[in-house]
Design a protein around this motif. Structure first.
Motif, PDB file in Angstrom:
ATOM      1  N   GLY A   1       1.076  -1.170  -0.289  1.00 62.47           N
ATOM      2  CA  GLY A   1      -0.294   0.222  -0.030  1.00 62.47           C
ATOM      3  C   GLY A   1       0.664   1.295  -0.449  1.00 62.47           C
ATOM      4  N   ASP A   2       2.075   1.139  -0.856  1.00 58.77           N
ATOM      5  CA  ASP A   2       3.312   2.327  -0.796  1.00 58.77           C
ATOM      6  C   ASP A   2       2.863   2.950  -1.767  1.00 58.77           C
ATOM      7  OD1 ASP A   2       5.278   4.063   0.378  1.00 58.77           O
ATOM      8  OD2 ASP A   2       6.904   2.365  -0.135  1.00 58.77           O
ATOM      9  N   ARG A   3       2.623   4.236  -1.835  1.00 59.47           N
ATOM     10  CA  ARG A   3       2.748   5.191  -3.136  1.00 59.47           C
ATOM     11  C   ARG A   3       4.556   6.255  -3.064  1.00 59.47           C
ATOM     12  NH1 ARG A   3      -1.950   9.126  -1.976  1.00 59.47           N
ATOM     13  NH2 ARG A   3      -0.458   9.245   0.305  1.00 59.47           N
ATOM     14  N   ARG A   4       5.391   5.409  -2.323  1.00 57.64           N
ATOM     15  CA  ARG A   4       6.502   6.452  -2.468  1.00 57.64           C
ATOM     16  C   ARG A   4       7.268   5.478  -3.982  1.00 57.64           C
ATOM     17  NH1 ARG A   4      10.443   6.910   1.417  1.00 57.64           N
ATOM     18  NH2 ARG A   4       9.288   5.429   3.182  1.00 57.64           N
ATOM     19  N   GLY A   5       7.496   7.283  -4.080  1.00 57.93           N
ATOM     20  CA  GLY A   5       8.515   7.634  -5.558  1.00 57.93           C
ATOM     21  C   GLY A   5       7.214   8.154  -6.429  1.00 57.93           C
ATOM     22  N   THR A   6       5.619   8.205  -6.285  1.00 62.05           N
ATOM     23  CA  THR A   6       4.907   8.691  -6.985  1.00 62.05           C
ATOM     24  C   THR A   6       4.959  10.301  -6.740  1.00 62.05           C
ATOM     25  OG1 THR A   6       3.451   8.632  -5.180  1.00 62.05           O
ATOM     26  CG2 THR A   6       4.223   6.503  -7.186  1.00 62.05           C
ATOM     27  N   LEU A   7       3.964  10.690  -7.886  1.00 64.91           N
ATOM     28  CA  LEU A   7       3.768  12.047  -7.530  1.00 64.91           C
ATOM     29  C   LEU A   7       3.598  12.392  -6.448  1.00 64.91           C
ATOM     30  CD1 LEU A   7       4.806  14.785  -9.368  1.00 64.91           C
ATOM     31  CD2 LEU A   7       2.931  14.785 -10.741  1.00 64.91           C
ATOM     32  N   ARG A   8       1.900  11.576  -5.774  1.00 65.36           N
ATOM     33  CA  ARG A   8       1.442  11.665  -5.466  1.00 65.36           C
ATOM     34  C   ARG A   8       1.771  11.770  -4.205  1.00 65.36           C
ATOM     35  NH1 ARG A   8      -4.428  10.928  -5.629  1.00 65.36           N
ATOM     36  NH2 ARG A   8      -3.858   9.044  -7.375  1.00 65.36           N
ATOM     37  N   PHE A   9       2.643  10.636  -3.587  1.00 58.12           N
ATOM     38  CA  PHE A   9       4.042  10.885  -2.700  1.00 58.12           C
ATOM     39  C   PHE A   9       4.849  11.795  -2.064  1.00 58.12           C
ATOM     40  CE2 PHE A   9       8.135   9.946  -0.733  1.00 58.12           C
ATOM     41  CZ  PHE A   9       7.699   8.820   0.384  1.00 58.12           C
ATOM     42  N   LEU A  10       5.078  12.328  -3.440  1.00 54.18           N
ATOM     43  CA  LEU A  10       6.014  13.957  -3.258  1.00 54.18           C
ATOM     44  C   LEU A  10       5.297  14.794  -2.858  1.00 54.18           C
ATOM     45  CD1 LEU A  10       8.649  15.555  -3.709  1.00 54.18           C
ATOM     46  CD2 LEU A  10       7.149  15.588  -6.253  1.00 54.18           C
ATOM     47  N   PHE A  11       3.711  14.828  -3.414  1.00 49.96           N
ATOM     48  CA  PHE A  11       3.255  16.429  -2.883  1.00 49.96           C
ATOM     49  C   PHE A  11       2.710  16.384  -1.732  1.00 49.96           C
ATOM     50  CE2 PHE A  11       0.786  16.197  -7.385  1.00 49.96           C
ATOM     51  CZ  PHE A  11       1.814  16.392  -8.101  1.00 49.96           C
ATOM     52  N   ASP A  12       2.704  15.014  -1.058  1.00 54.98           N
ATOM     53  CA  ASP A  12       2.039  14.060   0.083  1.00 54.98           C
ATOM     54  C   ASP A  12       3.538  14.858   1.090  1.00 54.98           C
ATOM     55  OD1 ASP A  12      -0.626  13.659  -0.024  1.00 54.98           O
ATOM     56  OD2 ASP A  12       0.151  11.833  -0.158  1.00 54.98           O
ATOM     57  N   ARG A  13       4.695  14.402   1.282  1.00 55.98           N
ATOM     58  CA  ARG A  13       5.257  15.040   1.892  1.00 55.98           C
ATOM     59  C   ARG A  13       5.789  16.662   1.715  1.00 55.98           C
ATOM     60  NH1 ARG A  13       4.132  10.515   2.019  1.00 55.98           N
ATOM     61  NH2 ARG A  13       3.466  11.669   3.448  1.00 55.98           N
ATOM     62  N   PHE A  14       5.618  17.231   0.511  1.00 57.61           N
ATOM     63  CA  PHE A  14       5.832  18.795   0.503  1.00 57.61           C
ATOM     64  C   PHE A  14       5.293  19.420   1.692  1.00 57.61           C
ATOM     65  CE2 PHE A  14       4.346  22.264  -1.829  1.00 57.61           C
ATOM     66  CZ  PHE A  14       5.448  23.585  -1.438  1.00 57.61           C
ATOM     67  N   HIS A  15       3.743  18.868   1.167  1.00 58.93           N
ATOM     68  CA  HIS A  15       2.460  19.361   2.415  1.00 58.93           C
ATOM     69  C   HIS A  15       2.745  19.248   3.488  1.00 58.93           C
ATOM     70  CE1 HIS A  15      -0.939  19.304  -1.138  1.00 58.93           C
ATOM     71  NE2 HIS A  15       0.214  20.244  -1.305  1.00 58.93           N
ATOM     72  N   GLU A  16       3.787  18.460   4.436  1.00 59.95           N
ATOM     73  CA  GLU A  16       4.227  18.184   5.274  1.00 59.95           C
ATOM     74  C   GLU A  16       5.910  18.999   5.566  1.00 59.95           C
ATOM     75  OE1 GLU A  16       4.975  13.927   5.568  1.00 59.95           O
ATOM     76  OE2 GLU A  16       3.101  13.142   5.613  1.00 59.95           O
ATOM     77  N   SER A  17       6.043  19.171   4.606  1.00 62.05           N
ATOM     78  CA  SER A  17       7.689  19.844   5.212  1.00 62.05           C
ATOM     79  C   SER A  17       7.275  21.572   5.594  1.00 62.05           C
ATOM     80  CB  SER A  17       8.212  20.407   3.593  1.00 62.05           C
ATOM     81  OG  SER A  17       7.679  21.495   2.330  1.00 62.05           O
ATOM     82  N   MET A  18       8.828  21.928   5.804  1.00 61.50           N
ATOM     83  CA  MET A  18       8.245  23.666   6.684  1.00 61.50           C
ATOM     84  C   MET A  18       8.384  24.515   6.368  1.00 61.50           C
ATOM     85  SD  MET A  18      11.094  25.286   9.417  1.00 61.50           S
ATOM     86  CE  MET A  18      11.987  23.948  10.325  1.00 61.50           C
ATOM     87  N   GLU A  19       8.534  24.292   4.600  1.00 63.88           N
ATOM     88  CA  GLU A  19       8.447  25.437   3.416  1.00 63.88           C
ATOM     89  C   GLU A  19       6.806  25.592   3.498  1.00 63.88           C
ATOM     90  OE1 GLU A  19       9.389  26.080  -1.251  1.00 63.88           O
ATOM     91  OE2 GLU A  19      10.665  24.885   0.093  1.00 63.88           O
TER      92      GLU A  19
END
Length: 395
Positions: A70-88
């Motif tokens: 159930g992992d999406r690592r490396g996908t565009l959706r995964f990148l969006f989720d990580r960006f929304h968790e970032s300090m930036e």
């Protein structure tokens, strides 16, 4: 444990793939690799394309492993989720965060040629031509086909999505989640500048309609929120954006006028009171008091003037810009349906600032001070007054 039936050799499978080492659950057909996924409504399983001819054996194993975990690592959706968790991302304004979340949903749910979602595509598979085609598709629109729903032509949305994607990919490069930024070098869509400023006649008609329907009991047929007419007056007279009206507080009421606290780098200014502005402000204060004191609820009123927001929801909390926008769209649609104005006279809430700057008495410098613009170039985009000049004189 049974390992299942042995695969038959398929001559059309790419020759660089060892067919004996293929993972279970992945299949080749019609030039693409696919898996079977359960139907959303519990019906028969459906094919989902996960890779194409150039995919390596390791890519196919990674796809199957991701499905099992159930992992999406490396996908565009995964990148969006990580960006929304970032300090930036957390350092951005609330409105920008809300916009970015909408852009992420629009991009992640975009249907590719095979019907798969763009959000499930590996970031490393996204190239500059892919991003360029994406921008052009949103800009010029798309007819519906077997796998893709229709898209309206929205050049402005195309550019918003592109800028969000470019920023997210740039963050991914800095964070080690992307090897490169394929959005760099992509040409944006050409937008048609539309200010949607009301004509003087349309403004007066809609303002009178807002006052008439705002006086009706709430939630009755044909009624509209009572705050819309005062908001129109303040947005026009003080040359304010919708968000700037939403963030007005008691601290912005000064003896000499309304202190307009502006966004996007514009300078603050104080607009002197006139009779309509005083009435609009008092109407919003009376509405707020009625909501805060309704049914003896004893709403916790902030002690500091800068914390007492002028425009509030029915709950008593500050009104969000999105709520004001939704209310305005319902109201202007009602005005069109009732024949108050024609379709070509429709205007936006932000168009009231254009009307206010245009109607400001004085030269371009006076209008620039009234709007709080840093540059006369910006004022030129808001001032739609046609100058009257003298003819040349022969010498």
């Amino acid at each position: 444990m049974s390992m299942g039936r042995k695969r038959k050799f398929k001559p059309d499978i790419p020759t660089h793939i060892d067919q004996l080492a293929l993972p279970r659950g992945i299949y080749w057909d019609d030039g693409r690799w696919f898996i079977y996924t359960p139907h959303a409504e519990g019906g028969r399983a459906v094919k989902k394309t996960v890779a194409y001819k150039s995919a390596r054996l390791s890519d196919l194993h990674a796809v199957v492993e991701a499905q099992l975990l159930g992992d999406r690592r490396g996908t565009l959706r995964f990148l969006f989720d990580r960006f929304h968790e970032s300090m930036e991302f957390r350092e951005l304004s609330t409105d920008t965060q809300d916009d970015y979340r909408r852009y992420a949903v629009a991009l992640a749910s975009y249907a590719c040629k095979d019907g798969s979602a763009l959000g499930d595509v590996l970031v490393e598979r996204i190239t500059t031509p892919v991003v360029q085609r994406l921008v052009e598709t949103f800009a010029i629109g798309r007819d519906a086909n077997r796998y893709q729903p229709a898209l309206p032509a929205t050049p402005s949305k195309a550019n918003h999505l592109y800028r969000y994607l470019r920023r997210t990919l740039a963050w991914g490069v800095r964070s080690g989640l992307c090897a490169r930024n394929p959005a760099v070098g992509v040409r944006q869509a050409k937008e048609v500048k539309r200010h949607r400023m009301p004509t003087p006649g349309a403004f007066e008609k809609v303002l009178a309609f807002a006052r008439e329907r705002g006086a009706l009991p709430s939630h009755t047929k044909g009624s509209c929120p009572s705050y819309l007419a005062p908001v129109m007056v303040l947005a026009y007279s003080a040359r304010l954006r919708g968000i700037e009206v939403c963030t007005l507080t008691d601290a912005h009421r000064r003896h000499e006028g309304i202190h307009g606290q502006r966004r996007k780098g514009s300078r603050d200014s104080v607009t002197e009171w006139d009779e309509e502005m005083v009435r609009a402000w008092d109407d919003l204060v009376a509405r707020r008091s009625a909501i805060w004191n309704r049914d003896g609820r004893n709403f916790p009123v902030p002690l500091r003037a800068e914390n007492r927001v002028l425009l509030v929801e029915q709950s008593g909390n500050p009104m969000a810009k999105s709520s004001l926008d939704s209310s305005w769209q319902r109201f202007i649609t009602l005005a069109l349906r009732e024949g108050v104005i024609d379709k070509e006279d429709r205007f936006s809430l932000h168009g009231l600032k254009h009307r206010g700057v245009t109607d400001t008495v004085g030269n371009r410098g006076d209008k620039q001070d009234a709007a709080g613009h840093q540059s006369p170039v910006t004022t030129g985009r808001y001032d739609h007054d046609l100058p009257v000049v003298k003819p040349p004189r022969r010498r």
